[in-house]
Design a protein around this motif. Sequence first.
Motif, PDB file in Angstrom:
ATOM      1  N   ARG A   1      29.868  58.343-107.469  1.00  0.00           N
ATOM      2  CA  ARG A   1      29.787  59.074-106.195  1.00  0.00           C
ATOM      3  C   ARG A   1      28.349  59.138-105.710  1.00  0.00           C
ATOM      4  NH1 ARG A   1      31.870  64.699-106.881  1.00  0.00           N
ATOM      5  NH2 ARG A   1      31.385  64.757-104.667  1.00  0.00           N
ATOM      6  N   ASP A   2      28.173  59.010-104.387  1.00  0.00           N
ATOM      7  CA  ASP A   2      26.851  59.131-103.785  1.00  0.00           C
ATOM      8  C   ASP A   2      26.524  60.597-103.548  1.00  0.00           C
ATOM      9  OD1 ASP A   2      26.288  56.412-103.672  1.00  0.00           O
ATOM     10  OD2 ASP A   2      27.190  56.174-101.693  1.00  0.00           O
ATOM     11  N   HIS A   3      25.275  60.956-103.870  1.00  0.00           N
ATOM     12  CA  HIS A   3      24.776  62.317-103.652  1.00  0.00           C
ATOM     13  C   HIS A   3      23.445  62.209-102.924  1.00  0.00           C
ATOM     14  CE1 HIS A   3      27.675  64.042-106.533  1.00  0.00           C
ATOM     15  NE2 HIS A   3      27.447  62.929-107.223  1.00  0.00           N
ATOM     16  N   ARG A   4      23.303  62.962-101.845  1.00  0.00           N
ATOM     17  CA  ARG A   4      22.035  63.013-101.127  1.00  0.00           C
ATOM     18  C   ARG A   4      21.233  64.159-101.738  1.00  0.00           C
ATOM     19  NH1 ARG A   4      20.620  59.653 -97.553  1.00  0.00           N
ATOM     20  NH2 ARG A   4      19.805  61.116 -96.051  1.00  0.00           N
ATOM     21  N   ILE A   5      20.102  63.798-102.318  1.00  0.00           N
ATOM     22  CA  ILE A   5      19.285  64.758-103.049  1.00  0.00           C
ATOM     23  C   ILE A   5      17.971  64.981-102.308  1.00  0.00           C
ATOM     24  CG2 ILE A   5      18.135  65.246-105.254  1.00  0.00           C
ATOM     25  CD1 ILE A   5      21.199  65.062-105.468  1.00  0.00           C
ATOM     26  N   GLU A   6      17.683  66.235-102.060  1.00  0.00           N
ATOM     27  CA  GLU A   6      16.411  66.589-101.460  1.00  0.00           C
ATOM     28  C   GLU A   6      15.519  67.132-102.569  1.00  0.00           C
ATOM     29  OE1 GLU A   6      15.261  68.979 -97.649  1.00  0.00           O
ATOM     30  OE2 GLU A   6      17.319  68.222 -97.478  1.00  0.00           O
ATOM     31  N   ALA A   7      14.691  66.266-103.111  1.00  0.00           N
ATOM     32  CA  ALA A   7      13.798  66.652-104.205  1.00  0.00           C
ATOM     33  C   ALA A   7      12.591  65.730-104.186  1.00  0.00           C
ATOM     34  CB  ALA A   7      14.527  66.546-105.543  1.00  0.00           C
ATOM     35  N   ASP A   8      11.544  66.175-104.810  1.00  0.00           N
ATOM     36  CA  ASP A   8      10.347  65.356-104.954  1.00  0.00           C
ATOM     37  C   ASP A   8      10.728  64.093-105.710  1.00  0.00           C
ATOM     38  OD1 ASP A   8       7.932  64.338-106.408  1.00  0.00           O
ATOM     39  OD2 ASP A   8       6.983  65.970-105.286  1.00  0.00           O
ATOM     40  N   PRO A   9      10.269  62.928-105.280  1.00  0.00           N
ATOM     41  CA  PRO A   9      10.621  61.666-105.969  1.00  0.00           C
ATOM     42  C   PRO A   9      10.189  61.630-107.431  1.00  0.00           C
ATOM     43  CG  PRO A   9       9.616  61.216-103.840  1.00  0.00           C
ATOM     44  CD  PRO A   9       9.489  62.690-104.078  1.00  0.00           C
ATOM     45  N   ASP A  10       9.231  62.462-107.816  1.00  0.00           N
ATOM     46  CA  ASP A  10       8.773  62.517-109.204  1.00  0.00           C
ATOM     47  C   ASP A  10       9.642  63.421-110.078  1.00  0.00           C
ATOM     48  OD1 ASP A  10       6.588  60.778-108.950  1.00  0.00           O
ATOM     49  OD2 ASP A  10       5.310  62.390-108.183  1.00  0.00           O
ATOM     50  N   THR A  11      10.607  64.115-109.481  1.00  0.00           N
ATOM     51  CA  THR A  11      11.467  65.020-110.242  1.00  0.00           C
ATOM     52  C   THR A  11      12.260  64.238-111.286  1.00  0.00           C
ATOM     53  OG1 THR A  11      11.715  66.439-108.307  1.00  0.00           O
ATOM     54  CG2 THR A  11      13.339  66.722-110.065  1.00  0.00           C
ATOM     55  N   PRO A  12      12.250  64.699-112.529  1.00  0.00           N
ATOM     56  CA  PRO A  12      13.056  64.019-113.548  1.00  0.00           C
ATOM     57  C   PRO A  12      14.550  64.104-113.242  1.00  0.00           C
ATOM     58  CG  PRO A  12      11.407  65.411-114.588  1.00  0.00           C
ATOM     59  CD  PRO A  12      11.409  65.747-113.116  1.00  0.00           C
TER      60      PRO A  12
END
Length: 164
Positions: A9-20
């Motif tokens: 499933r696709d999830h749109r994530i709003e997070a810093d690209p460096d987030t683990p």
Amino acid sequence: MITLKVNGRDHRIEADPDTPLLYVLREELQLNAAKFGCGLGQCGSCTVIVDGKPVLSCVTPLMLLEGKQVTTLEGLGTIEHPAPIQRAFMDEQAAQCGYCIPGMMMRAQALLQDNSRPTDAQIRAALEPNLCRCGTHMRILRAVHRAAALMQRADASTTEGGAR
């Protein structure tokens, strides 16, 4: 914004690209099988599969995952219909405390996807990066062999069913 494909499933994530990845799995997607162990990629309790390969999610930043397929333990099977690796670990009672087991199962799943008949040495080598302090190593080894046999039987019945 990053689109992350997890368990199909696709999830749109709003997070810093460096987030683990581990933080997003647990906190954003509520997928809690991968565990936070050391946070340094040294214990393996956070192992997931990315494009067929085992990956330590605690040290893998989101920016490396765009367009890749992430599979967590939750994506393999359900309580009602466990995947062969999950069934085998239950049948062999491979967990004692259970903290390492999701990572062990994911690393074993990746191995079995590449090698359907691994030797003891190949299983040990594949699981070597993951730590288990409880000492259930022999049960884990038996579980991986059992999962391989279950997967082979499933493949054989699929092949036989398709040949009729």
